[in-house]
Write a protein that holds these residues in place. Structure first.
Motif, PDB file in Angstrom:
ATOM      1  N   LEU A  87      40.062  44.900  25.193  1.00  0.00           N
ATOM      2  CA  LEU A  87      40.158  45.973  26.180  1.00  0.00           C
ATOM      3  C   LEU A  87      39.467  45.570  27.479  1.00  0.00           C
ATOM      4  O   LEU A  87      39.971  45.841  28.569  1.00  0.00           O
ATOM      5  CB  LEU A  87      39.564  47.273  25.626  1.00  0.00           C
ATOM      6  N   ALA A  88      38.320  44.899  27.390  1.00  0.00           N
ATOM      7  CA  ALA A  88      37.631  44.420  28.589  1.00  0.00           C
ATOM      8  C   ALA A  88      38.501  43.423  29.344  1.00  0.00           C
ATOM      9  O   ALA A  88      38.563  43.447  30.584  1.00  0.00           O
ATOM     10  CB  ALA A  88      36.291  43.785  28.228  1.00  0.00           C
ATOM     11  N   GLU A  89      39.199  42.569  28.616  1.00  0.00           N
ATOM     12  CA  GLU A  89      40.111  41.608  29.254  1.00  0.00           C
ATOM     13  C   GLU A  89      41.254  42.339  29.951  1.00  0.00           C
ATOM     14  O   GLU A  89      41.657  41.980  31.052  1.00  0.00           O
ATOM     15  CB  GLU A  89      40.652  40.649  28.201  1.00  0.00           C
ATOM     16  N   HIS A  90      41.757  43.384  29.307  1.00  0.00           N
ATOM     17  CA  HIS A  90      42.823  44.205  29.902  1.00  0.00           C
ATOM     18  C   HIS A  90      42.342  44.855  31.202  1.00  0.00           C
ATOM     19  O   HIS A  90      43.047  44.853  32.205  1.00  0.00           O
ATOM     20  CB  HIS A  90      43.275  45.257  28.893  1.00  0.00           C
ATOM     21  N   LEU A  91      41.126  45.403  31.168  1.00  0.00           N
ATOM     22  CA  LEU A  91      40.558  46.021  32.372  1.00  0.00           C
ATOM     23  C   LEU A  91      40.332  44.973  33.456  1.00  0.00           C
ATOM     24  O   LEU A  91      40.612  45.213  34.635  1.00  0.00           O
ATOM     25  CB  LEU A  91      39.240  46.725  32.057  1.00  0.00           C
ATOM     26  N   GLY A  92      39.802  43.824  33.067  1.00  0.00           N
ATOM     27  CA  GLY A  92      39.554  42.753  34.024  1.00  0.00           C
ATOM     28  C   GLY A  92      40.831  42.259  34.678  1.00  0.00           C
ATOM     29  O   GLY A  92      40.820  41.836  35.838  1.00  0.00           O
ATOM     30  N   GLY A  93      41.957  42.338  33.959  1.00  0.00           N
ATOM     31  CA  GLY A  93      43.240  41.932  34.519  1.00  0.00           C
ATOM     32  C   GLY A  93      43.718  42.843  35.628  1.00  0.00           C
ATOM     33  O   GLY A  93      44.553  42.460  36.444  1.00  0.00           O
ATOM     34  N   ALA A  94      43.187  44.056  35.681  1.00  0.00           N
ATOM     35  CA  ALA A  94      43.567  45.009  36.727  1.00  0.00           C
ATOM     36  C   ALA A  94      42.699  44.866  37.979  1.00  0.00           C
ATOM     37  O   ALA A  94      42.895  45.580  38.961  1.00  0.00           O
ATOM     38  CB  ALA A  94      43.469  46.433  36.199  1.00  0.00           C
ATOM     39  N   LEU A  95      41.728  43.950  37.939  1.00  0.00           N
ATOM     40  CA  LEU A  95      40.844  43.736  39.085  1.00  0.00           C
ATOM     41  C   LEU A  95      41.414  42.653  39.993  1.00  0.00           C
ATOM     42  O   LEU A  95      42.015  41.707  39.509  1.00  0.00           O
ATOM     43  CB  LEU A  95      39.446  43.324  38.610  1.00  0.00           C
ATOM     44  N   PRO A  96      41.239  42.707  41.270  1.00  0.00           N
ATOM     45  CA  PRO A  96      40.626  43.808  42.004  1.00  0.00           C
ATOM     46  C   PRO A  96      41.563  45.011  42.043  1.00  0.00           C
ATOM     47  O   PRO A  96      42.786  44.858  42.081  1.00  0.00           O
ATOM     48  CB  PRO A  96      40.409  43.238  43.405  1.00  0.00           C
ATOM     49  N   ALA A  97      40.984  46.170  42.008  1.00  0.00           N
ATOM     50  CA  ALA A  97      41.750  47.410  41.985  1.00  0.00           C
ATOM     51  C   ALA A  97      42.187  47.784  43.401  1.00  0.00           C
ATOM     52  O   ALA A  97      41.751  47.188  44.383  1.00  0.00           O
ATOM     53  CB  ALA A  97      40.913  48.523  41.368  1.00  0.00           C
ATOM     54  N   SER A  98      43.018  48.800  43.488  1.00  0.00           N
ATOM     55  CA  SER A  98      43.594  49.197  44.770  1.00  0.00           C
ATOM     56  C   SER A  98      42.635  49.960  45.672  1.00  0.00           C
ATOM     57  O   SER A  98      42.902  50.124  46.849  1.00  0.00           O
ATOM     58  CB  SER A  98      44.847  50.045  44.532  1.00  0.00           C
ATOM     59  N   SER A  99      41.526  50.442  45.128  1.00  0.00           N
ATOM     60  CA  SER A  99      40.534  51.152  45.946  1.00  0.00           C
ATOM     61  C   SER A  99      39.139  50.780  45.479  1.00  0.00           C
ATOM     62  O   SER A  99      38.957  50.276  44.371  1.00  0.00           O
ATOM     63  CB  SER A  99      40.735  52.666  45.839  1.00  0.00           C
ATOM     64  N   ALA A 100      38.169  51.053  46.312  1.00  0.00           N
ATOM     65  CA  ALA A 100      36.782  50.743  45.958  1.00  0.00           C
ATOM     66  C   ALA A 100      36.338  51.549  44.735  1.00  0.00           C
ATOM     67  O   ALA A 100      35.654  51.022  43.850  1.00  0.00           O
ATOM     68  CB  ALA A 100      35.861  51.017  47.145  1.00  0.00           C
ATOM     69  N   LEU A 101      36.740  52.824  44.671  1.00  0.00           N
ATOM     70  CA  LEU A 101      36.369  53.658  43.522  1.00  0.00           C
ATOM     71  C   LEU A 101      36.998  53.110  42.247  1.00  0.00           C
ATOM     72  O   LEU A 101      36.319  52.955  41.224  1.00  0.00           O
ATOM     73  CB  LEU A 101      36.800  55.108  43.739  1.00  0.00           C
ATOM     74  N   ALA A 102      38.273  52.795  42.275  1.00  0.00           N
ATOM     75  CA  ALA A 102      38.949  52.257  41.091  1.00  0.00           C
ATOM     76  C   ALA A 102      38.306  50.942  40.660  1.00  0.00           C
ATOM     77  O   ALA A 102      38.125  50.692  39.462  1.00  0.00           O
ATOM     78  CB  ALA A 102      40.434  52.056  41.379  1.00  0.00           C
ATOM     79  N   ASP A 103      37.932  50.115  41.618  1.00  0.00           N
ATOM     80  CA  ASP A 103      37.284  48.852  41.318  1.00  0.00           C
ATOM     81  C   ASP A 103      35.954  49.078  40.592  1.00  0.00           C
ATOM     82  O   ASP A 103      35.674  48.441  39.576  1.00  0.00           O
ATOM     83  CB  ASP A 103      37.063  48.068  42.613  1.00  0.00           C
ATOM     84  N   ARG A 104      35.145  50.026  41.092  1.00  0.00           N
ATOM     85  CA  ARG A 104      33.860  50.317  40.450  1.00  0.00           C
ATOM     86  C   ARG A 104      34.050  50.890  39.049  1.00  0.00           C
ATOM     87  O   ARG A 104      33.296  50.548  38.125  1.00  0.00           O
ATOM     88  CB  ARG A 104      33.044  51.282  41.315  1.00  0.00           C
ATOM     89  N   VAL A 105      35.066  51.735  38.874  1.00  0.00           N
ATOM     90  CA  VAL A 105      35.333  52.326  37.557  1.00  0.00           C
ATOM     91  C   VAL A 105      35.733  51.241  36.561  1.00  0.00           C
ATOM     92  O   VAL A 105      35.225  51.204  35.430  1.00  0.00           O
ATOM     93  CB  VAL A 105      36.425  53.422  37.650  1.00  0.00           C
ATOM     94  N   LEU A 106      36.614  50.343  36.962  1.00  0.00           N
ATOM     95  CA  LEU A 106      37.044  49.266  36.065  1.00  0.00           C
ATOM     96  C   LEU A 106      35.901  48.319  35.739  1.00  0.00           C
ATOM     97  O   LEU A 106      35.725  47.915  34.586  1.00  0.00           O
ATOM     98  CB  LEU A 106      38.209  48.492  36.689  1.00  0.00           C
ATOM     99  N   ARG A 107      35.109  47.959  36.736  1.00  0.00           N
ATOM    100  CA  ARG A 107      33.972  47.060  36.496  1.00  0.00           C
ATOM    101  C   ARG A 107      32.951  47.701  35.549  1.00  0.00           C
ATOM    102  O   ARG A 107      32.374  47.027  34.701  1.00  0.00           O
ATOM    103  CB  ARG A 107      33.323  46.649  37.811  1.00  0.00           C
ATOM    104  N   THR A 108      32.753  48.993  35.688  1.00  0.00           N
ATOM    105  CA  THR A 108      31.852  49.696  34.770  1.00  0.00           C
ATOM    106  C   THR A 108      32.413  49.657  33.355  1.00  0.00           C
ATOM    107  O   THR A 108      31.668  49.434  32.393  1.00  0.00           O
ATOM    108  CB  THR A 108      31.637  51.147  35.230  1.00  0.00           C
TER     109      THR A 108
END
Length: 123
Positions: A87-108
């Protein structure tokens, strides 16, 4: 405590000093989009100044921060260390995200999945 409404406000480093309903809805929408790809994934809903996570059996958990949200999602869905890593790999694949908030949520989410129980900042 918030001077305007008298409610206790929980600090969330992901959302920053101002917590808006719009940001909470965006977090819930993004997390639900990710978790909907997984069979039997939990559902996140905005509830007051936080979220609730409803598991597949109907049990719910209240969360005040994004870190608590990812911890609850993990407890409902991830049963093995290998599952957390996938799941962490799946989330990491979505980085960088389209917004700063989405990026922080995924990194968390990645941090919580790979380092559960750490007291380190989630960002």
């Amino acid at each position: 405590m918030c001077g305007a409404c008298g409610r206790a406000v929980v600090a969330d480093p992901v959302l920053g000093p101002v917590r808006t309903t719009r940001d909470q809805l965006l977090v819930a929408q993004m997390v639900n989009a990710i978790m909907s790809r997984l069979p039997g994934g939990p559902v996140v809903r905005v509830a007051g100044s936080g979220w609730t996570v409803a598991g597949p059996t109907g049990s719910t958990t209240a969360c005040d921060t994004v870190e608590q949200l990812w911890t609850a999602l993990t407890s409902f869905h991830v049963t093995t260390p290998d599952g957390a890593a996938r799941l962490a790999e799946h989330l990491g694949g979505a980085l960088p995200a389209s917004s700063a908030l989405a990026d922080r949520v995924l990194r968390t989410g990645v941090t919580v999945l790979l380092h559960p129980g750490d007291d380190a900042p989630a960002i």
